[in-house]
Design a protein around this motif. Structure first.
Motif, PDB file in Angstrom:
ATOM      1  N   ASN A 241     -24.053 -25.908 -34.274  1.00 22.78           N
ATOM      2  CA  ASN A 241     -24.402 -26.253 -35.656  1.00 22.78           C
ATOM      3  C   ASN A 241     -24.537 -27.766 -35.669  1.00 22.78           C
ATOM      4  O   ASN A 241     -23.552 -28.473 -35.452  1.00 22.78           O
ATOM      5  CB  ASN A 241     -23.280 -25.774 -36.590  1.00 22.78           C
ATOM      6  N   GLY A 242     -25.759 -28.270 -35.847  1.00 17.37           N
ATOM      7  CA  GLY A 242     -25.991 -29.710 -35.709  1.00 17.37           C
ATOM      8  C   GLY A 242     -25.657 -30.135 -34.288  1.00 17.37           C
ATOM      9  O   GLY A 242     -26.135 -29.538 -33.316  1.00 17.37           O
ATOM     10  N   TYR A 243     -24.775 -31.136 -34.162  1.00 12.64           N
ATOM     11  CA  TYR A 243     -24.340 -31.581 -32.829  1.00 12.64           C
ATOM     12  C   TYR A 243     -23.062 -30.884 -32.363  1.00 12.64           C
ATOM     13  O   TYR A 243     -22.535 -31.201 -31.301  1.00 12.64           O
ATOM     14  CB  TYR A 243     -24.093 -33.096 -32.825  1.00 12.64           C
ATOM     15  N   ASN A 244     -22.541 -29.977 -33.176  1.00 11.78           N
ATOM     16  CA  ASN A 244     -21.311 -29.277 -32.780  1.00 11.78           C
ATOM     17  C   ASN A 244     -21.650 -28.060 -31.929  1.00 11.78           C
ATOM     18  O   ASN A 244     -22.443 -27.213 -32.342  1.00 11.78           O
ATOM     19  CB  ASN A 244     -20.524 -28.818 -34.011  1.00 11.78           C
ATOM     20  N   PHE A 245     -21.032 -28.004 -30.770  1.00 11.90           N
ATOM     21  CA  PHE A 245     -21.204 -26.884 -29.840  1.00 11.90           C
ATOM     22  C   PHE A 245     -19.871 -26.140 -29.784  1.00 11.90           C
ATOM     23  O   PHE A 245     -18.820 -26.763 -29.671  1.00 11.90           O
ATOM     24  CB  PHE A 245     -21.616 -27.461 -28.467  1.00 11.90           C
ATOM     25  N   TYR A 246     -19.915 -24.839 -29.890  1.00 17.90           N
ATOM     26  CA  TYR A 246     -18.702 -24.015 -29.869  1.00 17.90           C
ATOM     27  C   TYR A 246     -18.705 -23.194 -28.574  1.00 17.90           C
ATOM     28  O   TYR A 246     -19.176 -22.045 -28.558  1.00 17.90           O
ATOM     29  CB  TYR A 246     -18.666 -23.092 -31.094  1.00 17.90           C
ATOM     30  N   PRO A 247     -18.231 -23.777 -27.464  1.00 17.58           N
ATOM     31  CA  PRO A 247     -18.381 -23.142 -26.144  1.00 17.58           C
ATOM     32  C   PRO A 247     -17.817 -21.729 -26.068  1.00 17.58           C
ATOM     33  O   PRO A 247     -18.357 -20.895 -25.342  1.00 17.58           O
ATOM     34  CB  PRO A 247     -17.623 -24.087 -25.214  1.00 17.58           C
ATOM     35  N   ARG A 248     -16.736 -21.451 -26.783  1.00 17.80           N
ATOM     36  CA  ARG A 248     -16.133 -20.108 -26.685  1.00 17.80           C
ATOM     37  C   ARG A 248     -17.026 -19.021 -27.285  1.00 17.80           C
ATOM     38  O   ARG A 248     -16.848 -17.838 -27.004  1.00 17.80           O
ATOM     39  CB  ARG A 248     -14.782 -20.086 -27.406  1.00 17.80           C
ATOM     40  N   MET A 249     -17.961 -19.441 -28.133  1.00 20.70           N
ATOM     41  CA  MET A 249     -18.819 -18.450 -28.788  1.00 20.70           C
ATOM     42  C   MET A 249     -19.841 -17.831 -27.826  1.00 20.70           C
ATOM     43  O   MET A 249     -20.409 -16.783 -28.089  1.00 20.70           O
ATOM     44  CB  MET A 249     -19.541 -19.066 -29.984  1.00 20.70           C
ATOM     45  N   VAL A 250     -20.094 -18.515 -26.697  1.00 20.18           N
ATOM     46  CA  VAL A 250     -21.050 -17.967 -25.717  1.00 20.18           C
ATOM     47  C   VAL A 250     -20.498 -16.657 -25.160  1.00 20.18           C
ATOM     48  O   VAL A 250     -21.193 -15.646 -25.089  1.00 20.18           O
ATOM     49  CB  VAL A 250     -21.338 -18.997 -24.596  1.00 20.18           C
ATOM     50  N   ARG A 251     -19.226 -16.678 -24.792  1.00 21.44           N
ATOM     51  CA  ARG A 251     -18.607 -15.436 -24.274  1.00 21.44           C
ATOM     52  C   ARG A 251     -18.601 -14.352 -25.355  1.00 21.44           C
ATOM     53  O   ARG A 251     -18.942 -13.196 -25.081  1.00 21.44           O
ATOM     54  CB  ARG A 251     -17.181 -15.714 -23.789  1.00 21.44           C
ATOM     55  N   ARG A 252     -18.254 -14.731 -26.592  1.00 22.13           N
ATOM     56  CA  ARG A 252     -18.234 -13.729 -27.670  1.00 22.13           C
ATOM     57  C   ARG A 252     -19.615 -13.083 -27.826  1.00 22.13           C
ATOM     58  O   ARG A 252     -19.736 -11.871 -27.944  1.00 22.13           O
ATOM     59  CB  ARG A 252     -17.798 -14.357 -28.997  1.00 22.13           C
ATOM     60  N   CYS A 253     -20.650 -13.919 -27.814  1.00 22.82           N
ATOM     61  CA  CYS A 253     -22.010 -13.387 -28.009  1.00 22.82           C
ATOM     62  C   CYS A 253     -22.398 -12.442 -26.871  1.00 22.82           C
ATOM     63  O   CYS A 253     -22.985 -11.389 -27.106  1.00 22.82           O
ATOM     64  CB  CYS A 253     -23.017 -14.531 -28.122  1.00 22.82           C
ATOM     65  N   ILE A 254     -22.058 -12.835 -25.629  1.00 21.83           N
ATOM     66  CA  ILE A 254     -22.443 -11.998 -24.488  1.00 21.83           C
ATOM     67  C   ILE A 254     -21.660 -10.681 -24.518  1.00 21.83           C
ATOM     68  O   ILE A 254     -22.237  -9.607 -24.381  1.00 21.83           O
ATOM     69  CB  ILE A 254     -22.233 -12.769 -23.159  1.00 21.83           C
ATOM     70  N   GLU A 255     -20.354 -10.786 -24.725  1.00 17.64           N
ATOM     71  CA  GLU A 255     -19.522  -9.566 -24.673  1.00 17.64           C
ATOM     72  C   GLU A 255     -19.807  -8.609 -25.824  1.00 17.64           C
ATOM     73  O   GLU A 255     -19.727  -7.406 -25.678  1.00 17.64           O
ATOM     74  CB  GLU A 255     -18.041  -9.961 -24.664  1.00 17.64           C
ATOM     75  N   GLU A 256     -20.112  -9.166 -26.986  1.00 15.87           N
ATOM     76  CA  GLU A 256     -20.284  -8.294 -28.157  1.00 15.87           C
ATOM     77  C   GLU A 256     -21.758  -8.090 -28.534  1.00 15.87           C
ATOM     78  O   GLU A 256     -22.066  -7.581 -29.607  1.00 15.87           O
ATOM     79  CB  GLU A 256     -19.500  -8.873 -29.343  1.00 15.87           C
ATOM     80  N   LYS A 257     -22.652  -8.523 -27.637  1.00 21.11           N
ATOM     81  CA  LYS A 257     -24.100  -8.371 -27.850  1.00 21.11           C
ATOM     82  C   LYS A 257     -24.532  -8.936 -29.200  1.00 21.11           C
ATOM     83  O   LYS A 257     -25.103  -8.239 -30.057  1.00 21.11           O
ATOM     84  CB  LYS A 257     -24.519  -6.908 -27.703  1.00 21.11           C
TER      85      LYS A 257
END
Ligand SMILES: [Zn+2]
Ligand SMILES: [Zn+2]
Length: 411
Positions: A241-257
């Protein structure tokens, strides 16, 4: 003698005046200081990947109808000028702070000449009498204003109808409704009921800036999150969101499609935040056959998205690899068999730069630039090493850079 002199001076003056007048006659009344350009758009060139085009979208912006600085018309002009293909203006459903100023300006129109209190478009809490006032604004009119500007100017952007729900309690946060038909009928005191209404309209809900209003800025799921995610009401997450990156959300997106989104959440002007740093605005890269509402929604539901933020590309590892391979043309140009060294050229065919690490060396591959690199043999196996890099401006699961091998001499 004096008289003659005076006459000569007067006559001379007359001649000068006449000369000045004729010189003035030759001066144009209006000229242009530079060639007139009606409008300018930054074209962001990206490759076709796996048979899909890449469409650049921002699915989270605001207008003056909630708490931002510019009108929906301005947002549309800005999105076109920034090189986007898709835009959603997602004004806050509950908060419309600009209204206070508007009411002050319009105070004379009220019966007693005093400014009225601003309204919350959709109440934060239930009134004591238990009544449901519903939504007290025409949210569809905001989208309609954007649609008219898009049509009038011929921008041909795909405009997605949406809004941002925000109950500022520590277990909820902010969520965007997208691809909905009627914004005015989405309201419910229980946020999850609003999400169900979005689903009934064929729309989707995404989780915005997932650390917002959470204890200690955590992105872990609250009990309430577990309920709405568990029911399948959430279809995407803002990984950036803007310049904020939420690295943990990548795993959430992959695991939960879930689809990964990168949005600006712009309240001001994109040039102010992004142009001054010489990066493109944060965006969601959608891999789709065509830029229609149906095709873009399908791509999102199939998780065919990457995220661009601050010069970095974020997403699932295989898609990042496919994207980079489609972006870079690699040719073997030389082989020194004696030394066991192969030399390649790498040509970046896109508007994004890539930072490629080869051992201790970082190669900066700028947009539309070619560089030459050499690879030797693997010390252990004696095999020739392929052109493989750790891509330092890409991120995948668990806050890691992907290691990507570049295909050689592909057609
Ligand atoms: Zn928000
Ligand atoms: Zn927002």
């Amino acid at each position: 003698m004096k008289k003659i002199l005076l006459i000569l001076v007067l006559l001379g003056g007359g001649i000068i005046n006449t000369n000045a007048q004729s010189a003035q006659d030759k001066v144009p009344h209006r000229v242009q200081t530079c060639p007139k350009i009606g409008s300018e758009r930054t074209e962001i060139i990206l490759p076709q990947v796996n048979g899909y085009n890449i469409y650049k979208g921002d699915f989270h912006t605001h207008s003056m109808y909630s708490d931002a600085r510019i009108s929906p018309k301005g947002r549309v002009m800005e999105a076109w000028s920034d090189g986007l293909d898709i835009l959603a203006i997602t004004d806050h459903y509950e908060a419309r702070e600009n209204e206070k100023n508007l009411l002050k300006v319009l105070a004379k129109y009220s019966e007693d000449g005093k400014p009225k209190k601003s309204l919350s478009a959709a109440p934060y809490s239930k009134p004591k009498d238990g009544s449901d006032p519903g939504v007290m604004a025409d949210f569809n009119a905001i989208h309609q204003e954007a649609v008219s500007e898009n049509r009038w100017a011929g921008y041909n952007l795909l405009l997605i109808k949406g809004c941002e729900f925000g109950r500022n309690t520590n277990d909820k946060g902010h969520f965007n409704a997208l691809f909905v038909k009627d914004l005015n009928t989405l309201y419910s005191y229980n946020l999850e009921d609003s999400f169900r209404k979005v689903r009934e309209q064929g729309g989707i809900v995404i989780h915005n800036h997932p650390s917002y209003k959470r204890p200690k800025g955590s992105t872990d799921k609250s009990e309430w999150d577990k309920m709405v995610y568990g029911e399948g009401l959430i279809k995407g997450v803002e990984v950036a969101n803007g310049y904020n990156f939420y690295p943990r959300m990548v795993r959430r997106c992959i695991e939960e499609k879930l689809a990964m989104f990168g949005n600006t959440d712009e309240h001001r002007f994109t040039t102010y935040r992004f142009g001054s740093r010489n990066v493109f605005r944060t965006m969601t890269l959608v891999f789709a056959k065509e830029c229609t509402e149906e095709a873009i929604k399908k791509a999102i539901l199939d998780c065919r998205t990457l995220v661009y933020s601050g010069g970095c590309v974020i997403g699932e590892e295989q898609l990042l690899s496919d994207f980079l391979n489609a972006s870079i043309h690699c040719q073997q140009v030389n082989e020194n068999k004696k030394k066991g060294v192969r030399t390649y050229t790498l040509t970046n065919m896109t508007s994004f730069p890539y930072r490629l690490r080869q051992g201790k060396t970082i190669h900066e591959l700028e947009p539309f630039e070619t560089i030459t690199i050499s690879f030797g043999k693997d010390k252990n196996s004696g095999e020739m090493l392929p052109p493989k890099f750790r891509v330092e401006n890409m991120w995948h699961i668990d806050y890691k850079h992907p290691n990507i091998e570049i295909e050689i001499d592909k057609k």
